[in-house]
Design an enzyme around this catalytic site. Structure first.
Site, short mmCIF file in Angstrom:
data_model
loop_
_atom_site.label_atom_id
_atom_site.label_comp_id
_atom_site.label_asym_id
_atom_site.label_seq_id
_atom_site.Cartn_x
_atom_site.Cartn_y
_atom_site.Cartn_z
N TYR A 96 -1.77 -9.00 -10.03
CA TYR A 96 -3.05 -9.71 -9.85
C TYR A 96 -4.25 -8.83 -10.24
O TYR A 96 -5.05 -9.21 -11.11
CB TYR A 96 -3.12 -10.14 -8.38
CG TYR A 96 -4.42 -10.72 -7.91
CD1 TYR A 96 -5.15 -11.63 -8.69
CD2 TYR A 96 -4.92 -10.38 -6.66
CE1 TYR A 96 -6.33 -12.17 -8.22
CE2 TYR A 96 -6.09 -10.93 -6.18
CZ TYR A 96 -6.81 -11.82 -6.97
OH TYR A 96 -7.97 -12.35 -6.50
N ASN A 149 7.69 -3.33 -13.27
CA ASN A 149 9.11 -3.71 -13.20
C ASN A 149 9.27 -5.23 -13.09
O ASN A 149 10.38 -5.74 -12.99
CB ASN A 149 9.84 -3.00 -12.06
CG ASN A 149 9.33 -3.38 -10.70
OD1 ASN A 149 8.53 -4.31 -10.55
ND2 ASN A 149 9.79 -2.69 -9.67
N LEU A 150 8.15 -5.94 -13.08
CA LEU A 150 8.12 -7.41 -13.03
C LEU A 150 8.80 -7.96 -11.77
O LEU A 150 9.17 -9.13 -11.73
CB LEU A 150 8.73 -8.03 -14.31
CG LEU A 150 8.02 -7.66 -15.61
CD1 LEU A 150 8.70 -8.35 -16.81
CD2 LEU A 150 6.54 -8.05 -15.59
N ASN A 166 8.47 2.45 -1.89
CA ASN A 166 7.78 1.91 -3.08
C ASN A 166 6.38 2.48 -3.25
O ASN A 166 5.93 2.74 -4.36
CB ASN A 166 7.68 0.39 -3.01
CG ASN A 166 8.96 -0.27 -3.46
OD1 ASN A 166 9.23 -0.36 -4.64
ND2 ASN A 166 9.77 -0.67 -2.50
N TYR A 195 1.93 -0.49 5.91
CA TYR A 195 1.34 -0.60 4.57
C TYR A 195 0.17 0.39 4.44
O TYR A 195 0.12 1.19 3.50
CB TYR A 195 0.86 -2.04 4.33
CG TYR A 195 -0.07 -2.18 3.16
CD1 TYR A 195 0.36 -1.96 1.87
CD2 TYR A 195 -1.42 -2.50 3.37
CE1 TYR A 195 -0.51 -2.07 0.79
CE2 TYR A 195 -2.30 -2.62 2.31
CZ TYR A 195 -1.84 -2.39 1.02
OH TYR A 195 -2.71 -2.49 -0.03
N PHE A 220 -11.11 -3.85 0.08
CA PHE A 220 -11.06 -4.70 1.25
C PHE A 220 -10.25 -5.94 0.82
O PHE A 220 -9.16 -5.73 0.29
CB PHE A 220 -12.47 -4.89 1.81
CG PHE A 220 -12.86 -3.64 2.63
CD1 PHE A 220 -12.90 -2.39 2.00
CD2 PHE A 220 -13.05 -3.69 3.98
CE1 PHE A 220 -13.14 -1.22 2.74
CE2 PHE A 220 -13.31 -2.53 4.72
CZ PHE A 220 -13.35 -1.31 4.10
N HIS A 264 -1.26 -14.25 1.28
CA HIS A 264 -2.70 -14.05 1.46
C HIS A 264 -3.42 -15.34 1.85
O HIS A 264 -3.03 -16.44 1.45
CB HIS A 264 -3.31 -13.47 0.18
CG HIS A 264 -2.92 -12.04 -0.01
ND1 HIS A 264 -2.56 -11.52 -1.22
CD2 HIS A 264 -2.82 -11.03 0.88
CE1 HIS A 264 -2.26 -10.25 -1.06
NE2 HIS A 264 -2.41 -9.93 0.19
N1 UDP Z 1 -4.11 -15.04 7.69
C1 UDP Z 1 -3.90 -16.23 8.37
N2 UDP Z 1 -3.04 -17.14 7.82
C2 UDP Z 1 -2.37 -16.92 6.66
C3 UDP Z 1 -2.59 -15.71 5.97
C4 UDP Z 1 -3.47 -14.78 6.52
O1 UDP Z 1 -4.48 -16.47 9.44
O2 UDP Z 1 -1.60 -17.78 6.23
C5 UDP Z 1 -5.07 -14.06 8.24
C6 UDP Z 1 -4.46 -12.68 8.46
O3 UDP Z 1 -3.87 -12.60 9.73
C7 UDP Z 1 -5.70 -11.79 8.31
C8 UDP Z 1 -6.56 -12.54 7.31
O4 UDP Z 1 -6.09 -13.89 7.30
O5 UDP Z 1 -6.40 -11.72 9.52
C9 UDP Z 1 -6.45 -11.98 5.89
O6 UDP Z 1 -5.07 -11.82 5.60
P1 UDP Z 1 -4.51 -11.51 4.16
O7 UDP Z 1 -3.02 -11.50 4.26
O8 UDP Z 1 -5.13 -12.45 3.18
O9 UDP Z 1 -5.07 -10.08 3.81
P2 UDP Z 1 -5.00 -8.67 4.62
O10 UDP Z 1 -6.27 -8.60 5.41
O11 UDP Z 1 -3.77 -8.67 5.45
O12 UDP Z 1 -4.97 -7.68 3.52
#
Ligand code: UDP
Length: 328
Positions: A11, A32-33, A92, A141, A169, A188
């Site tokens: 992305y 590595n696709l 990874n 992570y 962010f 996401h």
């Molecule tokens: N989130 C959510 N429902 C979803 C996916 C994410 O409520 O289906 C929330 C997640 O708990 C976090 C925020 O949305 O508080 C952003 O999450 P995302 O996975 O997009 O990014 P992160 O902040 O983890 O990098």
């Protein structure tokens, strides 16, 4: 410069590869696709399909292509998943980055731009978060990326590596209607919401409604992928004169999960039903960036800071390419 872009079929990496080419650089994509897509790689970039765990392959590549700089995007990114299988993230993200850095050292490649993350900060002591604020990740992570930042500091001190670490962010939006976010599986928030608007899911789960925030849901700072990409080009130029460079990248404005859903309802005209669900392990309540440092040092300025614009660009992509890049 001739730049090796690991994860350049993904992305963010694919958008940066495109910007590099537009700026007159050459881009060699290494991927590595496993998560990336062949079709996301810009046409004028060379694609080398390979794995970062393969040191011989890296040695050969860095030498044969006379690489000047490496931008390292290839990584696992789902914070929630890292709380189920941390070993995959350390393998990874941390071990493979070390292999790449060792190969760079052997090939005398001295410039490195690293995809870091706001997840380093865990639950921050103050908001917005500045670069020197304490780091204590709440998920594996974030820890896997923090370990790379620490390795980089030692490589700089001992081997003279010139590097930038860009702490993203929440990357979001699409750089073009035919180029956007296509993770498999998608975890996401914004793409999950838009899957509902497309009729591909019935509802979106809100992970946690009891956080210490005004509406009880997590607050994040969403940044347009093209604004992120621009920062990489500025950083690549700037490490010639100054290293290390460590920057937080966000818009300095936080939106709760409920607010993001509300914006998406306006953009799509779809009611987007939600189901309130338990918290996802490892999620900090609030992550908002101060990006004053990169604005001051490099003159970076977001072109698309508005969340509605970000969601609109993502919606255009998901609507025109509902299957993303297909299965490749
Ligand atoms: N989130 C959510 N429902 C979803 C996916 C994410 O409520 O289906 C929330 C997640 O708990 C976090 C925020 O949305 O508080 C952003 O999450 P995302 O996975 O997009 O990014 P992160 O902040 O983890 O990098």
């Amino acid at each position: 410069m001739k730049v090796l872009v690991t994860g350049g079929a993904g992305y963010i990496g694919s958008v940066v590869a495109e910007e590099l080419l537009q700026a007159g650089h050459q881009a060699v994509v290494f991927d590595n696709l496993s998560r990336g897509h062949r079709q996301a790689v810009p046409k004028n970039a060379e694609l080398v399909v390979g794995d970062l765990a393969n040191r011989d392959c890296l040695d050969q590549l860095l030498r044969s292509r006379a690489i000047d700089a490496v931008m390292h995007f290839a990584a696992l990114i789902e914070a929630g998943e890292s709380m189920k299988a941390p070993e995959e993230f350390f393998r990874n993200n941390t071990a493979n980055a070390l292999t790449l850095l060792e190969a760079m050292l052997a090939a005398r490649v001295k410039r490195f731009v690293f995809s870091s993350t706001a997840a380093l900060f865990g639950d921050p002591e103050r908001t917005p978060i500045e670069e020197d604020d304490p780091v204590h990740p709440t998920n594996a992570y974030g820890e896997s990326k923090l370990l790379v930042e620490r390795i980089l500091a030692w490589f700089h001190q001992i081997h003279g590596l010139r590097y930038a670490s860009l702490r993203y962010f929440n990357a979001a939006g699409a750089s073009r209607p035919d180029k956007g976010e296509a993770h498999q599986p998608e975890t996401h928030l914004i793409p999950r919401i838009l899957e509902v608007a497309l009729g591909r899911a019935e509802h979106v789960n809100i992970f946690g409604t009891d956080y210490p925030t005004p509406d009880g849901t997590c607050i994040r700072d969403y940044i347009h992928v093209s604004d992120l990409a621009r920062a990489h080009l500025l950083a690549l130029e700037a490490i010639e004169n100054s290293s290390p460079l460590i920057y937080n990248l966000g818009n300095g404005q936080g939106f709760s999960v409920r607010q993001v859903v509300e914006v998406a309802r306006k953009v799509t005209g779809h009611p987007i039903p939600v189901i309130e669900s338990p918290r996802r392990a490892g999620d900090p309540a609030v992550l908002i960036a101060s990006s004053e440092k990169i604005r001051r040092d490099l003159g970076w300025q977001p072109r698309f800071p508005d969340l509605k614009t970000i969601v609109e660009s993502a919606w255009q992509w998901h609507r025109t390419q509902p299957d993303g890049y297909g299965r490749h």
